[in-house]
Design a protein around this motif. Sequence first.
Motif, PDB file in Angstrom:
ATOM      1  N   THR A   4     -28.101 -67.197   7.064  1.00  0.00           N
ATOM      2  CA  THR A   4     -28.981 -68.221   6.498  1.00  0.00           C
ATOM      3  C   THR A   4     -28.596 -69.567   7.094  1.00  0.00           C
ATOM      4  N   ALA A   5     -29.550 -70.197   7.754  1.00  0.00           N
ATOM      5  CA  ALA A   5     -29.296 -71.510   8.342  1.00  0.00           C
ATOM      6  C   ALA A   5     -30.109 -72.554   7.590  1.00  0.00           C
ATOM      7  N   GLN A   6     -29.447 -73.641   7.220  1.00  0.00           N
ATOM      8  CA  GLN A   6     -30.126 -74.772   6.587  1.00  0.00           C
ATOM      9  C   GLN A   6     -30.291 -75.859   7.639  1.00  0.00           C
ATOM     10  N   VAL A   7     -31.516 -76.253   7.903  1.00  0.00           N
ATOM     11  CA  VAL A   7     -31.767 -77.345   8.847  1.00  0.00           C
ATOM     12  C   VAL A   7     -32.256 -78.545   8.038  1.00  0.00           C
ATOM     13  N   LYS A   8     -31.474 -79.601   8.074  1.00  0.00           N
ATOM     14  CA  LYS A   8     -31.842 -80.827   7.353  1.00  0.00           C
ATOM     15  C   LYS A   8     -32.407 -81.801   8.371  1.00  0.00           C
ATOM     16  N   VAL A   9     -33.637 -82.208   8.195  1.00  0.00           N
ATOM     17  CA  VAL A   9     -34.293 -83.123   9.135  1.00  0.00           C
ATOM     18  C   VAL A   9     -34.569 -84.435   8.400  1.00  0.00           C
ATOM     19  N   MET A  10     -33.985 -85.527   8.900  1.00  0.00           N
ATOM     20  CA  MET A  10     -34.170 -86.829   8.225  1.00  0.00           C
ATOM     21  C   MET A  10     -34.700 -87.864   9.213  1.00  0.00           C
ATOM     22  N   PRO A  11     -35.492 -88.824   8.724  1.00  0.00           N
ATOM     23  CA  PRO A  11     -35.931 -89.907   9.607  1.00  0.00           C
ATOM     24  C   PRO A  11     -34.717 -90.707  10.078  1.00  0.00           C
ATOM     25  N   LEU A  12     -34.741 -91.160  11.328  1.00  0.00           N
ATOM     26  CA  LEU A  12     -33.626 -91.955  11.859  1.00  0.00           C
ATOM     27  C   LEU A  12     -33.419 -93.209  11.022  1.00  0.00           C
ATOM     28  N   THR A  45     -35.017 -73.743   5.476  1.00  0.00           N
ATOM     29  CA  THR A  45     -34.089 -72.618   5.387  1.00  0.00           C
ATOM     30  C   THR A  45     -34.590 -71.515   6.308  1.00  0.00           C
ATOM     31  N   LEU A  46     -33.741 -71.107   7.249  1.00  0.00           N
ATOM     32  CA  LEU A  46     -34.115 -70.046   8.190  1.00  0.00           C
ATOM     33  C   LEU A  46     -33.264 -68.807   7.921  1.00  0.00           C
ATOM     34  N   GLU A  51     -25.901 -61.905  16.295  1.00  0.00           N
ATOM     35  CA  GLU A  51     -24.636 -61.157  16.402  1.00  0.00           C
ATOM     36  C   GLU A  51     -23.502 -61.856  15.659  1.00  0.00           C
ATOM     37  N   SER A  52     -23.531 -63.178  15.707  1.00  0.00           N
ATOM     38  CA  SER A  52     -22.419 -63.944  15.145  1.00  0.00           C
ATOM     39  C   SER A  52     -22.951 -65.241  14.553  1.00  0.00           C
ATOM     40  N   GLU A  53     -22.089 -65.901  13.787  1.00  0.00           N
ATOM     41  CA  GLU A  53     -22.467 -67.174  13.186  1.00  0.00           C
ATOM     42  C   GLU A  53     -22.813 -68.201  14.270  1.00  0.00           C
ATOM     43  N   ALA A  54     -22.025 -68.200  15.344  1.00  0.00           N
ATOM     44  CA  ALA A  54     -22.256 -69.167  16.422  1.00  0.00           C
ATOM     45  C   ALA A  54     -23.609 -68.929  17.081  1.00  0.00           C
ATOM     46  N   ALA A  55     -23.958 -67.641  17.266  1.00  0.00           N
ATOM     47  CA  ALA A  55     -25.251 -67.313  17.871  1.00  0.00           C
ATOM     48  C   ALA A  55     -26.389 -67.744  16.944  1.00  0.00           C
ATOM     49  N   ALA A  56     -26.200 -67.532  15.638  1.00  0.00           N
ATOM     50  CA  ALA A  56     -27.233 -67.930  14.671  1.00  0.00           C
ATOM     51  C   ALA A  56     -27.438 -69.440  14.710  1.00  0.00           C
ATOM     52  N   LYS A  57     -26.323 -70.158  14.812  1.00  0.00           N
ATOM     53  CA  LYS A  57     -26.417 -71.618  14.857  1.00  0.00           C
ATOM     54  C   LYS A  57     -27.147 -72.086  16.116  1.00  0.00           C
ATOM     55  N   ALA A  58     -26.876 -71.410  17.235  1.00  0.00           N
ATOM     56  CA  ALA A  58     -27.535 -71.769  18.492  1.00  0.00           C
ATOM     57  C   ALA A  58     -29.040 -71.533  18.383  1.00  0.00           C
ATOM     58  N   ILE A  59     -29.428 -70.422  17.755  1.00  0.00           N
ATOM     59  CA  ILE A  59     -30.863 -70.133  17.592  1.00  0.00           C
ATOM     60  C   ILE A  59     -31.513 -71.191  16.695  1.00  0.00           C
ATOM     61  N   ALA A  60     -30.840 -71.543  15.597  1.00  0.00           N
ATOM     62  CA  ALA A  60     -31.393 -72.543  14.680  1.00  0.00           C
ATOM     63  C   ALA A  60     -31.529 -73.895  15.385  1.00  0.00           C
ATOM     64  N   GLU A  61     -30.547 -74.216  16.236  1.00  0.00           N
ATOM     65  CA  GLU A  61     -30.600 -75.486  16.956  1.00  0.00           C
ATOM     66  C   GLU A  61     -31.766 -75.501  17.941  1.00  0.00           C
ATOM     67  N   ASP A  62     -31.971 -74.368  18.590  1.00  0.00           N
ATOM     68  CA  ASP A  62     -33.091 -74.223  19.513  1.00  0.00           C
ATOM     69  C   ASP A  62     -34.409 -74.442  18.760  1.00  0.00           C
ATOM     70  N   ALA A  63     -34.525 -73.804  17.593  1.00  0.00           N
ATOM     71  CA  ALA A  63     -35.749 -73.927  16.783  1.00  0.00           C
ATOM     72  C   ALA A  63     -35.965 -75.377  16.357  1.00  0.00           C
ATOM     73  N   ALA A  64     -34.862 -76.048  15.961  1.00  0.00           N
ATOM     74  CA  ALA A  64     -34.972 -77.439  15.507  1.00  0.00           C
ATOM     75  C   ALA A  64     -35.462 -78.329  16.642  1.00  0.00           C
ATOM     76  N   LYS A  65     -34.888 -78.112  17.848  1.00  0.00           N
ATOM     77  CA  LYS A  65     -35.264 -78.956  18.985  1.00  0.00           C
ATOM     78  C   LYS A  65     -36.697 -78.692  19.439  1.00  0.00           C
TER      79      LYS A  65
END
Lengths: 81, 81
Positions: A4-12, A45-46, A51-65
Motif C-alpha cells: 500500500t503506497a500513500q501519495v500525498k500531493v500538496m500545492p507548492l 492510496t495505491l 517484488e519488494s518495498e523499494a520496487a513498489a515505491k519506485a512504481i508509485a513514484e513513476d505514477a506520481a510523476k
Amino acid sequence: MIYTAQVKVMPLKELLDPQGKAVMGGLGNLGLGSIKDVRIGKNITLQVEAESEAAAKAIAEDAAKKLLANQVMEMFEITIG
Amino acid sequence: MIYTAQVKVMPLKELLDPQGKAVMGGLGNLGLGSIKDVRIGKNITLQVEAESEAAAKAIAEDAAKKLLANQVMEMFEITIG
C-alpha cells in the motif's frame, strides 16, 4: 506481494492555494478563527503489486510523476505501508 | 503556539470511488498495470493556534466534522506535528 503506497500531493509553498483560502474563510465563519492557515492537497492510496518495498515505491513514484502530481504546481511525498 | 495539523479525508471503504477508478484506468494506459487499486481523498494542512497539542487536535477535529469531511461518505484521520 501487494504493497500500500500513500501519495500525498500538496500545492507548492510558494504558490497561492485559493481553495485553502476559501475553506479558511468558511472556518472563520463557523467560529474556528484559531485556524490561521489552510492548504488543501490530495491523498492517493495505491495498491501496488511488486517484488519488494523499494520496487513498489519506485512504481508509485513513476505514477506520481506521470499522472498524479503536476510538478510545476505541486510536490509529492510517498510512504509505503 | 501554532501547531500543524494534517487532516486526511478518504472515501469510505464501502463506497465506490469513481475518481480513483478513472485514474487507475489512466495508469494502466501508461503501462503501470501493476497498480491494482487507487483511492483518492484529500489532505488538508491546518495551522492551528492553541494552548496545547491536545487542544489543537480538538480544534482540527471540530473543523473536520463541521466542514472538511462529509462523514456520510468519508472518514478522516488527524495527525499533529
